[in-house]
Design a protein around this motif. Structure first.
Motif: not given
Length: 313
Positions: A251-253, A273-278
């Protein structure tokens, strides 16, 4: 044309801030450095989006509001980034028609407390907005400077968050483990990420139960986040606080859960958070933890103490 739009959107009168006002007091500005949308797009899209909502709002149900609500907060976060870069603030001291337009829709699209800030920045001749999203009886939301102040009415906990964060869920209920529970779901500012859409918000969850069965509370909520007992906590760098971390590659979560020390019940803060935003919003997770105050009971009295400085005896 751009100059005309700019002038149309910035209508200026007077607003009130405390004399010791500091922008985003306690929160880092670093997640604001790369907005989702460029400023010119925010200005133009706010007008178009406002027109679309005027034509389509009556057709939206709770499920179909989710997309427009997220887009609204992508615009809001991007606008706040520009305000901070240009003026060093996230909420103008003057009335602001861009923000008035955005915040006029926030609570109608399901955001708790947004009427408080709409009423702070609206033009004098605009009608004040009442509370549309009713907060559960045991929780109170108020506005101070550019922050929401959220607290339990029984005095057990309180925290503050920047007004452009989205309070999308507030519940008070009996969990399936039998514990009385207060739960808040908060979206951070929107940032660019590594997903196909290229942008997202991250999610903060604050959970409290008056139950002092902290081990049972911890086990129950880790299972709710699908975090197994084999995952060991690691230090967050905030005194004694630790977090349980899991990355769902499919899920890239990313998921992180921290349990807060207290003599007055059980508490947790989760960060998803999603990858990057996290990664970009991680600082605001740490900032949030530093802003949570929990009532600490001592032999002599009771006091509110910052979680970042608190530790169990």
């Amino acid at each position: 044309m751009k100059k005309f739009v700019f002038v149309v959107f910035l209508l200026i009168t007077c607003n009130t801030f405390a004399s010791d006002y500091k922008a985003m007091d306690g929160y880092s500005s670093s997640p604001l450095e790369e907005p989702v949308f460029e400023y010119a797009k925010v200005i133009v899209d706010t007008t178009a989006f406002n027109n679309w909502l005027n034509a389509n709002y009556s057709k939206l149900d709770a499920q179909s509001m989710k997309g427009p609500r997220e887009h609204l907060y992508y615009l809001l976060s991007s606008y706040v980034s520009e305000l901070y870069k240009r003026d060093g603030v996230i909420l103008p001291k003057e009335n602001d028609l861009v923000l008035e337009t955005m915040l006029s829709w926030s609570e109608r699209l399901g955001v708790y407390g947004a009427h408080l800030f709409y009423n702070k920045i609206k033009r004098p001749d605009s009608t004040a907005m009442p509370e549309l999203m009713k907060v559960p009886e045991g929780i109170k939301i108020s506005a101070f400077n550019d922050m929401y102040e959220v607290k339990s009415k029984n005095g057990g906990w309180e925290f503050k968050i920047p007004y452009y964060f989205m309070i999308g869920g507030i519940n008070e209920f009996e969990a399936t483990n039998g514990m009385h529970t207060q739960l808040l779901i908060i979206s951070t500012g929107a940032v660019r990420d590594k997903t196909e859409a290229g942008r997202s918000q991250s999610t903060l969850m604050f959970v409290h139960s008056p139950s002092k069965k902290t081990d049972e509370f911890k086990s129950y909520w880790l299972s709710q986040f699908n975090i197994g007992s084999d995952i060991k906590p690691t230090s967050l760098g905030l005194n004694s606080l630790e977090s349980f971390y899991l990355y769902d590659r499919r899920a890239r979560l990313h998921k992180e859960v921290a349990f807060l020390p207290s003599h007055k019940g059980s508490y947790l803060v989760a960060y998803l958070g999603m990858d990057g935003a996290f990664q970009v919003n991680k600082q605001h997770y740490l900032d949030f933890l530093s802003q949570v105050n929990i009532e600490k009971e001592t032999a002599a009295n009771k006091s509110m103490q910052s979680t970042a400085n608190a530790s169990a005896d």
